[in-house]
Design a protein around this motif. Structure first.
Motif, PDB file in Angstrom:
ATOM      1  N   THR A 142       0.805  -1.218   0.000  1.00 35.74           N
ATOM      2  CA  THR A 142       0.000   0.000   0.000  1.00 35.74           C
ATOM      3  C   THR A 142       0.838   1.268   0.000  1.00 35.74           C
ATOM      4  O   THR A 142       0.528   2.226  -0.700  1.00 35.74           O
ATOM      5  CB  THR A 142      -0.953   0.002   1.217  1.00 35.74           C
ATOM      6  N   GLU A 143       1.902   1.289   0.785  1.00 36.95           N
ATOM      7  CA  GLU A 143       2.699   2.516   0.867  1.00 36.95           C
ATOM      8  C   GLU A 143       3.262   2.908  -0.489  1.00 36.95           C
ATOM      9  O   GLU A 143       3.220   4.088  -0.875  1.00 36.95           O
ATOM     10  CB  GLU A 143       3.835   2.358   1.883  1.00 36.95           C
ATOM     11  N   VAL A 144       3.776   1.943  -1.244  1.00 34.17           N
ATOM     12  CA  VAL A 144       4.311   2.236  -2.572  1.00 34.17           C
ATOM     13  C   VAL A 144       3.198   2.716  -3.495  1.00 34.17           C
ATOM     14  O   VAL A 144       3.390   3.661  -4.276  1.00 34.17           O
ATOM     15  CB  VAL A 144       4.998   0.989  -3.155  1.00 34.17           C
ATOM     16  N   VAL A 145       2.031   2.093  -3.414  1.00 38.49           N
ATOM     17  CA  VAL A 145       0.897   2.515  -4.248  1.00 38.49           C
ATOM     18  C   VAL A 145       0.506   3.948  -3.924  1.00 38.49           C
ATOM     19  O   VAL A 145       0.340   4.790  -4.822  1.00 38.49           O
ATOM     20  CB  VAL A 145      -0.298   1.565  -4.051  1.00 38.49           C
ATOM     21  N   LEU A 146       0.365   4.265  -2.654  1.00 38.77           N
ATOM     22  CA  LEU A 146      -0.051   5.611  -2.252  1.00 38.77           C
ATOM     23  C   LEU A 146       0.974   6.661  -2.678  1.00 38.77           C
ATOM     24  O   LEU A 146       0.620   7.719  -3.212  1.00 38.77           O
ATOM     25  CB  LEU A 146      -0.250   5.668  -0.734  1.00 38.77           C
ATOM     26  N   ARG A 147       2.242   6.379  -2.437  1.00 39.27           N
ATOM     27  CA  ARG A 147       3.281   7.352  -2.756  1.00 39.27           C
ATOM     28  C   ARG A 147       3.366   7.621  -4.257  1.00 39.27           C
ATOM     29  O   ARG A 147       3.575   8.754  -4.692  1.00 39.27           O
ATOM     30  CB  ARG A 147       4.632   6.877  -2.224  1.00 39.27           C
ATOM     31  N   ASN A 148       3.219   6.584  -5.066  1.00 41.64           N
ATOM     32  CA  ASN A 148       3.311   6.784  -6.512  1.00 41.64           C
ATOM     33  C   ASN A 148       2.064   7.436  -7.080  1.00 41.64           C
ATOM     34  O   ASN A 148       2.138   8.154  -8.080  1.00 41.64           O
ATOM     35  CB  ASN A 148       3.596   5.452  -7.197  1.00 41.64           C
ATOM     36  N   LEU A 149       0.921   7.223  -6.458  1.00 39.52           N
ATOM     37  CA  LEU A 149      -0.275   7.969  -6.852  1.00 39.52           C
ATOM     38  C   LEU A 149      -0.096   9.459  -6.567  1.00 39.52           C
ATOM     39  O   LEU A 149      -0.475  10.315  -7.372  1.00 39.52           O
ATOM     40  CB  LEU A 149      -1.502   7.431  -6.118  1.00 39.52           C
ATOM     41  N   VAL A 150       0.499   9.772  -5.419  1.00 38.04           N
ATOM     42  CA  VAL A 150       0.779  11.172  -5.078  1.00 38.04           C
ATOM     43  C   VAL A 150       1.784  11.765  -6.060  1.00 38.04           C
ATOM     44  O   VAL A 150       1.617  12.900  -6.536  1.00 38.04           O
ATOM     45  CB  VAL A 150       1.299  11.271  -3.630  1.00 38.04           C
ATOM     46  N   ALA A 151       2.831  11.009  -6.381  1.00 38.89           N
ATOM     47  CA  ALA A 151       3.858  11.504  -7.304  1.00 38.89           C
ATOM     48  C   ALA A 151       3.276  11.721  -8.698  1.00 38.89           C
ATOM     49  O   ALA A 151       3.594  12.720  -9.365  1.00 38.89           O
ATOM     50  CB  ALA A 151       5.022  10.521  -7.364  1.00 38.89           C
ATOM     51  N   TYR A 152       2.432  10.805  -9.154  1.00 40.87           N
ATOM     52  CA  TYR A 152       1.824  10.954 -10.480  1.00 40.87           C
ATOM     53  C   TYR A 152       0.893  12.159 -10.520  1.00 40.87           C
ATOM     54  O   TYR A 152       0.891  12.928 -11.484  1.00 40.87           O
ATOM     55  CB  TYR A 152       1.062   9.687 -10.842  1.00 40.87           C
ATOM     56  N   GLU A 153       0.113  12.345  -9.454  1.00 36.83           N
ATOM     57  CA  GLU A 153      -0.788  13.485  -9.399  1.00 36.83           C
ATOM     58  C   GLU A 153      -0.008  14.793  -9.393  1.00 36.83           C
ATOM     59  O   GLU A 153      -0.386  15.755 -10.065  1.00 36.83           O
ATOM     60  CB  GLU A 153      -1.660  13.386  -8.150  1.00 36.83           C
ATOM     61  N   ALA A 154       1.082  14.835  -8.643  1.00 32.11           N
ATOM     62  CA  ALA A 154       1.894  16.048  -8.581  1.00 32.11           C
ATOM     63  C   ALA A 154       2.553  16.355  -9.918  1.00 32.11           C
ATOM     64  O   ALA A 154       2.747  17.520 -10.276  1.00 32.11           O
ATOM     65  CB  ALA A 154       2.963  15.913  -7.493  1.00 32.11           C
ATOM     66  N   SER A 155       2.907  15.319 -10.681  1.00 35.75           N
ATOM     67  CA  SER A 155       3.591  15.521 -11.957  1.00 35.75           C
ATOM     68  C   SER A 155       2.633  15.798 -13.099  1.00 35.75           C
ATOM     69  O   SER A 155       2.937  16.571 -14.000  1.00 35.75           O
ATOM     70  CB  SER A 155       4.423  14.274 -12.302  1.00 35.75           C
ATOM     71  N   ASN A 156       1.471  15.184 -13.054  1.00 38.82           N
ATOM     72  CA  ASN A 156       0.563  15.205 -14.196  1.00 38.82           C
ATOM     73  C   ASN A 156      -0.565  16.212 -14.062  1.00 38.82           C
ATOM     74  O   ASN A 156      -0.971  16.827 -15.044  1.00 38.82           O
ATOM     75  CB  ASN A 156      -0.038  13.806 -14.396  1.00 38.82           C
ATOM     76  N   ALA A 157      -1.075  16.380 -12.864  1.00 35.03           N
ATOM     77  CA  ALA A 157      -2.291  17.170 -12.701  1.00 35.03           C
ATOM     78  C   ALA A 157      -1.995  18.661 -12.770  1.00 35.03           C
ATOM     79  O   ALA A 157      -1.059  19.153 -12.153  1.00 35.03           O
ATOM     80  CB  ALA A 157      -2.966  16.845 -11.371  1.00 35.03           C
TER      81      ALA A 157
END
Length: 534
Positions: free
Chosen positions: A388-403
């Motif tokens: 879960t931690e890896v999933v959550l962190r990469n969702l945050v990173a993708y949102e910060a980069s893409n959104a």
């Protein structure tokens, strides 16, 4: 294959690629029309520095970003085995025919990556074909657990480390590459799309910490992480202002106090609440009435300017006039990004002691809400395991980069970071069905949320900011909370306590002096008048 990637720039190859890109009038891919959006990014340095292992593949590289790392070469033989298996499913074509098709869409592949790729077209096409074959075979075996049991070659590869690698931002492969492989295996494009969709949805359901909202086709997503993000995070149409800001460190809650003080106040308030009727209720209403506030406000303004009385001004204003300040405060501008202080929220334990209730919802992040009438805080059910931690962190990173809009998922993680401080907070949410803990202990869950990174920019997320604002306002309006804060600041803080004690002593002495003066004058003066007559 070289054992180590040479970072030096191949100038001749770069010139050839740039010239080829500029001279092409259009792409040969008939499926594509429009602009070329970047969708696979490097993890922002501010996030990467906090927990590198959550963003760096540990077992297998997918795509060009980590392709030449020597410690990942062991997996290359399994990739080749997957490519051979994929070729067997082709009806009449060979694997190099797939590579030829990918060479035709090379500019589209390159356009998906934010970083410049130091590979020529043929190398990139072979890399994509082999890695996509491995990814597709892994997803198929993972989606059908019977296939995992039946395959001795893949069974030992299906572990959590590979699952975590596949969801990392820098380890993504465009989904249209996977679709190309399935087109070679099926007679129609529709069959290829249906197969890809079912495989991806099954994988996301197993990996997602939340209940998924399946409202779109897989063809609308750029890659696996993008698909998972779109099924977890609701789309917000409201425009919002964005402020680029580096945020470091964890915010401290302004409502922290010693546990024994909170327990004492909680028990006292429970006793008073039971008597919240008849005379007690009348007294409480009188204390907070506008008439009493008006009577107190005028002498308070005068007394606060006298020596020793300044300490009394702040606690009295806090108890009687703080609600008036909240009501007179103008409504927040929707377009104004929130300040860092506005993200602060009391912990689950503090909210529970103040009378809040917590209840789970079956939806995703969009179901976060607060019901003022019932004092109920609604949060989505989240399942936490070793991935879960890896999933959550990469969702945050993708949102910060893409959104380009609000960082909805990031604000949710900040909310959970704010309300969870200790394992007692986790235990309370677990007992209410909000957290499904598959880790070793509640302490690990608390560390997970407390270790989540802050966002690299602040944005306005209307529905979540409204919830945070309502919770803080309702919490700060509780009399038990006000009394607790006053006891902490003015009683249990030694210096504040001494200052307050001095102010009270001065007040008592001045009162005693005034009383004695009046008493002596009323007793002595008449006696002297009697003696004069005699």
């Amino acid at each position: 294959m070289s054992s180590q990637f040479d970072p030096k720039f191949d100038e001749l190859q770069w010139v050839i690629q740039i010239r080829r890109t500029l001279e092409e009038d259009q792409l040969d891919d008939q499926e594509y029309s429009g602009e070329l959006p970047v969708c696979i990014f490097n993890v922002p340095k501010a996030l990467l520095s906090t927990h590198p292992d959550s963003y760096t593949p540990q077992q297998v590289s997918l795509g060009p970003y980590h392709y030449w790392r020597p410690e990942l070469f062991e997996m290359e033989r399994y990739k080749l085995a997957a490519a051979k298996t994929t070729q067997k499913h082709f009806q009449t074509l060979k694997f190099h025919n797939l590579v030829d098709q990918l060479i035709k869409v090379e500019p589209r592949i390159r356009a998906c990556y934010h970083k410049y790729l130091h590979f020529n077209g043929e190398t990139l096409a072979w890399m994509m074909a082999i890695d996509a074959s491995f990814l597709l075979r892994f997803l198929q075996f993972y989606a059908t657990k019977e296939g995992i049991r039946a395959s001795s070659r893949m069974s030992h590869l299906v572990d959590n480390a590979i699952l975590r690698d596949m969801i990392m931002l820098e380890n993504q492969i465009p989904l249209f590459v996977l679709r190309k492989i399935l087109e070679f295996q099926f007679s129609s494009l529709e069959s290829a799309n249906d197969t890809l969709f079912s495989i991806l949805i099954g994988f996301c359901k197993e990996l997602s910490p939340f209940k998924l909202i399946i409202i779109m086709e897989a063809s609308e997503s750029a890659h696996l992480l993008d698909l998972l993000y779109n099924m977890i995070v609701p789309k917000i149409e409201e425009p919002s202002e964005i402020i680029e800001l580096d945020v470091h460190g964890k915010e401290t809650s302004s409502a922290d106090s010693s546990s024994y003080v909170k327990k004492l106040l909680h028990e006292i308030w429970k006793l008073i609440s039971k008597l919240n009727r008849g005379p007690v209720r009348f007294i409480k209403q009188v204390i907070i009435s506008k008439a009493v506030k008006f009577i107190l406000k005028f002498p308070l303004t005068i007394l606060s300017n006298l020596p020793g009385f300044a300490m009394l001004k702040q606690p009295v204003e806090y108890l009687f006039f703080s609600q008036d300040r909240e009501e007179s405060r103008p409504e927040n501008d929707v377009s104004r990004p929130p300040l860092v202080e506005e993200i602060t929220i009391p912990s689950v334990t503090e909210l529970t002691r103040a009378g809040f209730c917590f209840a789970p919802t079956n939806g995703g992040v969009s179901t976060v809400s607060f019901d003022v009438k019932t004092s109920t805080f609604y949060l989505p059910t989240v399942t936490l395991d070793v991935n879960t931690e890896v999933v959550l962190r990469n969702l945050v990173a993708y949102e910060a980069s893409n959104a380009s809009g609000p960082l909805v998922f990031t604000r949710y993680t900040e909310l959970m970071n704010g309300i969870i401080d200790t394992e007692n907070d986790v235990k309370a949410l677990r007992e209410r069905g909000i957290i499904l803990n598959r880790l070793k202990s509640d302490g690990e869950v608390a560390s997970l949320w407390n270790g989540m990174s802050k966002s690299i920019r602040l944005t306005k997320v209307p529905f979540l900011d409204k919830v945070i604002e309502d919770v803080n306002k309702y919490y700060s309006g509780k009399w038990r909370v006000k009394v607790g804060i006053l006891l902490k600041v003015y009683v249990f803080d030694p210096w504040q306590f001494l200052a307050l004690l001095a102010a009270i002593l001065v007040l008592l002495l001045m009162t005693l002096q005034a009383f004695c003066s009046i008493y002596i004058n009323t007793r002595v003066l008449p006696v002297k008048r009697t003696r004069t007559v005699i």
